[in-house]
Design a protein around this motif. Structure first.
Motif, mmCIF file in Angstrom:
data_model
loop_
_atom_site.group_PDB
_atom_site.id
_atom_site.type_symbol
_atom_site.label_atom_id
_atom_site.label_comp_id
_atom_site.label_asym_id
_atom_site.label_seq_id
_atom_site.Cartn_x
_atom_site.Cartn_y
_atom_site.Cartn_z
ATOM 1 N N SER A 82 19.992 3.699 -36.168
ATOM 2 C CA SER A 82 20.881 4.104 -35.085
ATOM 3 C C SER A 82 21.229 5.587 -35.028
ATOM 4 O O SER A 82 21.169 6.202 -33.962
ATOM 5 N N TYR A 83 21.603 6.198 -36.137
ATOM 6 C CA TYR A 83 22.218 7.523 -36.052
ATOM 7 C C TYR A 83 21.308 8.590 -35.457
ATOM 8 O O TYR A 83 21.776 9.524 -34.813
ATOM 9 N N GLY A 84 20.009 8.467 -35.654
ATOM 10 C CA GLY A 84 19.101 9.468 -35.106
ATOM 11 C C GLY A 84 18.538 9.098 -33.745
ATOM 12 O O GLY A 84 17.791 9.883 -33.160
ATOM 13 N N MET A 85 18.892 7.920 -33.235
ATOM 14 C CA MET A 85 18.327 7.467 -31.967
ATOM 15 C C MET A 85 18.985 8.197 -30.788
ATOM 16 O O MET A 85 20.205 8.331 -30.729
ATOM 17 N N TYR A 86 18.162 8.667 -29.877
ATOM 18 C CA TYR A 86 18.680 9.371 -28.713
ATOM 19 C C TYR A 86 19.292 8.381 -27.723
ATOM 20 O O TYR A 86 18.739 7.310 -27.467
ATOM 21 N N ILE A 87 20.449 8.782 -27.173
ATOM 22 C CA ILE A 87 21.070 8.025 -26.089
ATOM 23 C C ILE A 87 21.416 9.004 -24.967
ATOM 24 O O ILE A 87 21.467 10.209 -25.162
ATOM 25 N N ARG A 88 21.654 8.455 -23.812
ATOM 26 C CA ARG A 88 21.926 9.267 -22.620
ATOM 27 C C ARG A 88 23.300 8.887 -22.076
ATOM 28 O O ARG A 88 23.641 7.704 -21.995
ATOM 29 N N TRP A 89 24.077 9.896 -21.692
ATOM 30 C CA TRP A 89 25.370 9.584 -21.093
ATOM 31 C C TRP A 89 25.784 10.659 -20.099
ATOM 32 O O TRP A 89 25.253 11.762 -20.084
ATOM 33 N N TYR A 90 26.722 10.283 -19.246
ATOM 34 C CA TYR A 90 27.362 11.199 -18.305
ATOM 35 C C TYR A 90 28.760 11.510 -18.831
ATOM 36 O O TYR A 90 29.499 10.610 -19.241
ATOM 37 N N TRP A 91 29.093 12.789 -18.831
ATOM 38 C CA TRP A 91 30.417 13.243 -19.259
ATOM 39 C C TRP A 91 31.013 14.072 -18.136
ATOM 40 O O TRP A 91 30.447 15.086 -17.730
ATOM 41 N N THR A 92 32.153 13.627 -17.622
ATOM 42 C CA THR A 92 32.893 14.378 -16.622
ATOM 43 C C THR A 92 34.223 14.777 -17.230
ATOM 44 O O THR A 92 34.948 13.922 -17.756
ATOM 45 N N ALA A 138 33.714 19.398 -14.268
ATOM 46 C CA ALA A 138 32.256 19.483 -14.323
ATOM 47 C C ALA A 138 31.706 18.171 -14.848
ATOM 48 O O ALA A 138 32.344 17.492 -15.662
ATOM 49 N N GLN A 139 30.531 17.831 -14.373
ATOM 50 C CA GLN A 139 29.858 16.605 -14.797
ATOM 51 C C GLN A 139 28.518 16.966 -15.427
ATOM 52 O O GLN A 139 27.735 17.727 -14.860
ATOM 53 N N PHE A 140 28.266 16.413 -16.612
ATOM 54 C CA PHE A 140 27.034 16.672 -17.343
ATOM 55 C C PHE A 140 26.294 15.370 -17.622
ATOM 56 O O PHE A 140 26.912 14.322 -17.803
ATOM 57 N N GLU A 141 24.969 15.468 -17.668
ATOM 58 C CA GLU A 141 24.152 14.411 -18.236
ATOM 59 C C GLU A 141 23.642 14.937 -19.576
ATOM 60 O O GLU A 141 23.113 16.049 -19.648
ATOM 61 N N ILE A 142 23.805 14.140 -20.616
ATOM 62 C CA ILE A 142 23.469 14.593 -21.963
ATOM 63 C C ILE A 142 22.545 13.579 -22.625
ATOM 64 O O ILE A 142 22.757 12.360 -22.511
ATOM 65 N N TYR A 143 21.544 14.094 -23.302
ATOM 66 C CA TYR A 143 20.602 13.259 -24.062
ATOM 67 C C TYR A 143 20.605 13.801 -25.479
ATOM 68 O O TYR A 143 20.159 14.923 -25.729
ATOM 69 N N ALA A 144 21.157 13.012 -26.403
ATOM 70 C CA ALA A 144 21.373 13.515 -27.763
ATOM 71 C C ALA A 144 21.336 12.368 -28.757
ATOM 72 O O ALA A 144 21.513 11.206 -28.387
ATOM 73 N N PRO A 145 21.133 12.668 -30.042
ATOM 74 C CA PRO A 145 21.171 11.624 -31.063
ATOM 75 C C PRO A 145 22.552 10.971 -31.121
ATOM 76 O O PRO A 145 23.570 11.609 -30.825
ATOM 77 N N LEU A 146 22.575 9.725 -31.537
ATOM 78 C CA LEU A 146 23.825 8.977 -31.603
ATOM 79 C C LEU A 146 24.848 9.664 -32.497
ATOM 80 O O LEU A 146 26.048 9.628 -32.220
ATOM 81 N N MET A 147 24.402 10.316 -33.572
ATOM 82 C CA MET A 147 25.355 10.985 -34.466
ATOM 83 C C MET A 147 26.088 12.117 -33.744
ATOM 84 O O MET A 147 27.249 12.410 -34.049
ATOM 85 N N VAL A 148 25.438 12.753 -32.782
ATOM 86 C CA VAL A 148 26.078 13.785 -31.967
ATOM 87 C C VAL A 148 27.027 13.143 -30.961
ATOM 88 O O VAL A 148 28.159 13.588 -30.771
ATOM 89 N N ALA A 149 26.561 12.073 -30.336
ATOM 90 C CA ALA A 149 27.372 11.404 -29.313
ATOM 91 C C ALA A 149 28.684 10.893 -29.886
ATOM 92 O O ALA A 149 29.734 10.995 -29.241
#
Length: 233
Positions: free
Chosen positions: A177-187, A64-75
C-alpha cells in the motif's frame, strides 16, 4: 503552466482557481464598505498587515482545486492538513474538500513509487522520524530490487484474486500500500494551501512530500503572487 510532474510517475495539476490577490483585499475592505479595482501599493500593504497580524479570514475567500497523483504515504501525510487546518462550522463541515479514487471500484493497473538506487536514505541520528544522509548505491540497489520483487508478488496475487472473482475491495488487500500511487482532488483556501506549503517545505519534512509542496508553490504563485509571498514568509 497547469501541471507539474513529480518523480517519474506522479504529478500535480491545477484544475481551477477562484479569486486573486484583489479578492483577498476586497474581502478585508468590505468592513469599511470600500473596494479596490486594481491592486496598488496600499493593497499590498494591507495584504502584508493581514498576514503579519494573523487576520486570516480574507485569505479563505480565495480557492484553488488540484488533481494530485502521489504515493499513498504522501497522501496520508497530506490528509492531516484537511483535518488539522479545517475551519469547522457549527455543522462540523470542513471548508476544504478531498475526493480520492478508490480501489473498491477502480481496477486499473496499479503503479508504485520505487526509490532509485541513489535515493535510499539513512535513519536520522537524533530523531525518531525523518531521514538522514543518502546511503550508498550498493545498498540502495539491493532495496530497490527487494521492493520491486515485493510489488510483483503482491500485484500477481491481486490480479489472480480478481480473475477468480474476488471483489475488488478485498482483492486490493494484496497490493503493497504505502508506495502505491493514488489520485485525488484537493480544493482548499489560500490560507490552507499556504499552511501546507510552509509545513511541508521545511527541511525536516519528508523529501517526497517536499517535492509535491514545491510543485504546489510553482502552480499557485502566479495567481496570488503578493498574498502567497506574505503568507509563506
Amino acid at each position: 503552466m497547469t501541471k507539474i510532474n513529480v518523480h517519474e510517475l506522479g504529478y500535480v495539476r491545477l484544475v481551477n482557481v477562484m479569486g486573486s490577490d484583489l479578492t483577498i483585499v476586497n474581502a478585508a475592505r468590505v468592513s469599511y464598505e470600500k473596494e479596490s479595482f486594481n491592486l496598488n501599493e496600499n493593497d499590498i500593504s494591507l495584504l502584508k498587515f493581514l498576514a503579519r497580524e494573523g487576520h486570516t479570514s480574507p485569505f479563505r475567500h480565495a480557492l484553488a482545486q488540484f488533481e494530485i497523483y502521489a504515493p499513498l504515504m504522501v497522501a496520508r501525510q497530506w490528509w492531516k492538513y484537511i483535518v488539522g487546518s479545517a475551519h469547522m462550522e457549527a455543522t462540523g463541515d470542513s471548508m476544504d474538500a478531498w475526493n480520492e479514487s478508490s480501489r473498491r471500484y477502480v481496477t486499473e493497473e496499479p503503479t508504485f513509487y520505487i526509490p532509485k538506487n541513489n535515493e535510499w536514505r539513512s535513519k536520522p541520528l537524533n530523531s525518531k522520524q525523518g531521514s538522514g544522509d543518502y546511503l550508498g548505491i550498493e545498498i540502495g540497489d539491493k532495496y530497490s530490487k527487494e521492493l520491486e520483487k515485493l510489488i510483483e508478488l503482491g500485484v500477481s496475487a491481486y490480479e489472480a484474486a480478481l480473475a477468480d472473482g474476488v471483489c475488488a475491495e478485498q482483492a486490493r488487500l494484496f497490493l503493497p500500500s504505502y508506495g502505491m500511487y493514488i489520485r485525488w482532488y484537493w480544493t482548499a483556501s489560500l490560507q490552507s494551501i499556504s499552511h501546507f506549503i510552509v509545513q511541508r517545505s521545511k527541511k525536516d519534512a519528508q523529501k517526497e512530500i517536499r517535492d509535491y509542496a514545491t510543485a504546489i508553490i510553482e502552480l499557485i504563485k502566479p495567481h496570488f503572487p503578493a498574498s502567497l509571498e506574505e503568507l509563506i514568509k
